[in-house]
Design a protein around this motif. Sequence first.
Motif, PDB file in Angstrom:
ATOM      1  N   LEU A  19       0.763  -1.171  -0.224  1.00 45.96           N
ATOM      2  CA  LEU A  19       0.084  -0.173   0.443  1.00 45.96           C
ATOM      3  C   LEU A  19       1.529   1.130  -0.102  1.00 45.96           C
ATOM      4  N   ASP A  20       2.366   1.180   0.401  1.00 52.32           N
ATOM      5  CA  ASP A  20       2.705   2.333   0.406  1.00 52.32           C
ATOM      6  C   ASP A  20       3.035   2.755  -1.113  1.00 52.32           C
ATOM      7  N   TYR A  21       3.080   1.756  -1.795  1.00 51.64           N
ATOM      8  CA  TYR A  21       4.304   2.399  -3.566  1.00 51.64           C
ATOM      9  C   TYR A  21       2.432   2.556  -3.967  1.00 51.64           C
ATOM     10  N   LEU A  22       1.393   2.362  -3.684  1.00 52.27           N
ATOM     11  CA  LEU A  22      -0.286   1.982  -4.858  1.00 52.27           C
ATOM     12  C   LEU A  22      -0.540   3.400  -5.374  1.00 52.27           C
ATOM     13  N   ALA A  23      -1.067   3.326  -5.863  1.00 56.41           N
ATOM     14  CA  ALA A  23      -1.224   4.566  -7.126  1.00 56.41           C
ATOM     15  C   ALA A  23      -2.841   4.785  -6.229  1.00 56.41           C
ATOM     16  N   PRO A  24      -3.588   6.403  -6.099  1.00 58.05           N
ATOM     17  CA  PRO A  24      -4.970   6.308  -5.244  1.00 58.05           C
ATOM     18  C   PRO A  24      -5.696   6.012  -6.256  1.00 58.05           C
ATOM     19  N   PHE A  39       2.632   5.780 -11.288  1.00 62.16           N
ATOM     20  CA  PHE A  39       2.293   6.840 -10.460  1.00 62.16           C
ATOM     21  C   PHE A  39       3.556   6.205  -9.132  1.00 62.16           C
ATOM     22  N   SER A  40       3.626   4.043  -8.767  1.00 62.69           N
ATOM     23  CA  SER A  40       4.365   3.557  -7.897  1.00 62.69           C
ATOM     24  C   SER A  40       5.637   3.576  -8.455  1.00 62.69           C
ATOM     25  N   LEU A  55       5.875   8.443   0.521  1.00 60.78           N
ATOM     26  CA  LEU A  55       5.410   9.339   0.563  1.00 60.78           C
ATOM     27  C   LEU A  55       4.307   9.339   1.335  1.00 60.78           C
ATOM     28  N   TYR A  56       3.316   8.107   1.161  1.00 56.58           N
ATOM     29  CA  TYR A  56       2.768   7.940   2.621  1.00 56.58           C
ATOM     30  C   TYR A  56       3.029   6.569   3.421  1.00 56.58           C
ATOM     31  N   ASP A  57       2.863   6.503   4.139  1.00 60.67           N
ATOM     32  CA  ASP A  57       3.730   5.262   5.318  1.00 60.67           C
ATOM     33  C   ASP A  57       1.692   4.654   5.941  1.00 60.67           C
ATOM     34  N   CYS A  58       1.727   3.435   5.089  1.00 63.70           N
ATOM     35  CA  CYS A  58       0.405   3.495   5.373  1.00 63.70           C
ATOM     36  C   CYS A  58      -0.069   2.011   6.844  1.00 63.70           C
ATOM     37  N   SER A  59       1.336   1.558   6.809  1.00 68.24           N
ATOM     38  CA  SER A  59       1.411   0.490   8.013  1.00 68.24           C
ATOM     39  C   SER A  59       0.515  -1.061   7.436  1.00 68.24           C
ATOM     40  N   ASN A  60       0.701  -0.904   6.199  1.00 70.08           N
ATOM     41  CA  ASN A  60      -0.302  -2.514   5.378  1.00 70.08           C
ATOM     42  C   ASN A  60      -1.540  -2.127   5.574  1.00 70.08           C
ATOM     43  N   GLN A  61      -2.079  -0.738   5.705  1.00 75.01           N
ATOM     44  CA  GLN A  61      -3.705  -0.522   6.750  1.00 75.01           C
ATOM     45  C   GLN A  61      -4.874  -0.178   5.699  1.00 75.01           C
ATOM     46  N   LEU A  62      -5.372  -0.631   5.230  1.00 77.32           N
ATOM     47  CA  LEU A  62      -6.635   0.096   4.201  1.00 77.32           C
ATOM     48  C   LEU A  62      -6.566   1.385   3.901  1.00 77.32           C
ATOM     49  N   SER A  63      -7.699   1.759   5.186  1.00 80.40           N
ATOM     50  CA  SER A  63      -8.190   2.528   5.742  1.00 80.40           C
ATOM     51  C   SER A  63      -7.433   4.023   5.599  1.00 80.40           C
ATOM     52  N   VAL A  64      -6.448   3.456   6.235  1.00 83.35           N
ATOM     53  CA  VAL A  64      -4.658   4.556   5.990  1.00 83.35           C
ATOM     54  C   VAL A  64      -5.344   4.673   4.933  1.00 83.35           C
ATOM     55  N   PHE A  65      -4.515   4.169   3.900  1.00 89.32           N
ATOM     56  CA  PHE A  65      -4.178   4.091   3.027  1.00 89.32           C
ATOM     57  C   PHE A  65      -5.670   4.950   2.278  1.00 89.32           C
ATOM     58  N   ARG A  66      -6.874   4.374   2.406  1.00 86.96           N
ATOM     59  CA  ARG A  66      -7.647   4.910   1.533  1.00 86.96           C
ATOM     60  C   ARG A  66      -8.040   6.973   2.051  1.00 86.96           C
ATOM     61  N   LYS A  67      -7.592   7.130   3.748  1.00 88.02           N
ATOM     62  CA  LYS A  67      -7.089   8.243   3.893  1.00 88.02           C
ATOM     63  C   LYS A  67      -6.642   9.128   3.147  1.00 88.02           C
ATOM     64  N   ASN A  68      -4.812   8.678   3.147  1.00 83.59           N
ATOM     65  CA  ASN A  68      -4.142   9.770   2.261  1.00 83.59           C
ATOM     66  C   ASN A  68      -4.475   9.831   0.911  1.00 83.59           C
ATOM     67  N   ALA A  69      -4.804   8.686  -0.014  1.00 82.32           N
ATOM     68  CA  ALA A  69      -6.032   9.373  -0.721  1.00 82.32           C
ATOM     69  C   ALA A  69      -6.431  10.249  -0.939  1.00 82.32           C
ATOM     70  N   GLU A  70      -7.183  10.189  -0.055  1.00 86.36           N
ATOM     71  CA  GLU A  70      -8.448  10.731  -0.572  1.00 86.36           C
ATOM     72  C   GLU A  70      -8.059  12.310   0.535  1.00 86.36           C
ATOM     73  N   GLU A  71      -7.213  12.216   0.834  1.00 82.75           N
ATOM     74  CA  GLU A  71      -6.518  13.392   1.382  1.00 82.75           C
ATOM     75  C   GLU A  71      -5.595  14.926   0.217  1.00 82.75           C
ATOM     76  N   VAL A  72      -4.995  13.959  -0.413  1.00 82.41           N
ATOM     77  CA  VAL A  72      -4.547  14.842  -1.477  1.00 82.41           C
ATOM     78  C   VAL A  72      -5.818  14.712  -2.611  1.00 82.41           C
ATOM     79  N   ASN A  73      -5.580  16.696  -3.645  1.00 79.82           N
ATOM     80  CA  ASN A  73      -6.117  16.541  -4.357  1.00 79.82           C
ATOM     81  C   ASN A  73      -5.897  16.169  -5.931  1.00 79.82           C
TER      82      ASN A  73
END
Length: 79
Positions: A19-24, A39-40, A55-73
Amino acid sequence: MFAFRPWEIDVHAYAQPCLDYLAPEYVLTESCSLASDMFSMGVLIYAMFNSGKPLYDCSNQLSVFRKNAEEVNWSFMGI
């Protein structure tokens, strides 16, 4: 466009994309393409020049990845 496979918590971490390297768009639009790979690769290059930190450390948690992806415009990318 490639076939989309949802990220599943029940599957072993080695069988999941990192998830740390996955495209939003993976989580925002549930799609992946060659642009996702670019992107990756960009995030990988960023991590190489940032002492191994992505760029973002998601700690292998999908909810954190989703939050980071939605944060960026992402509107400039059409997402």
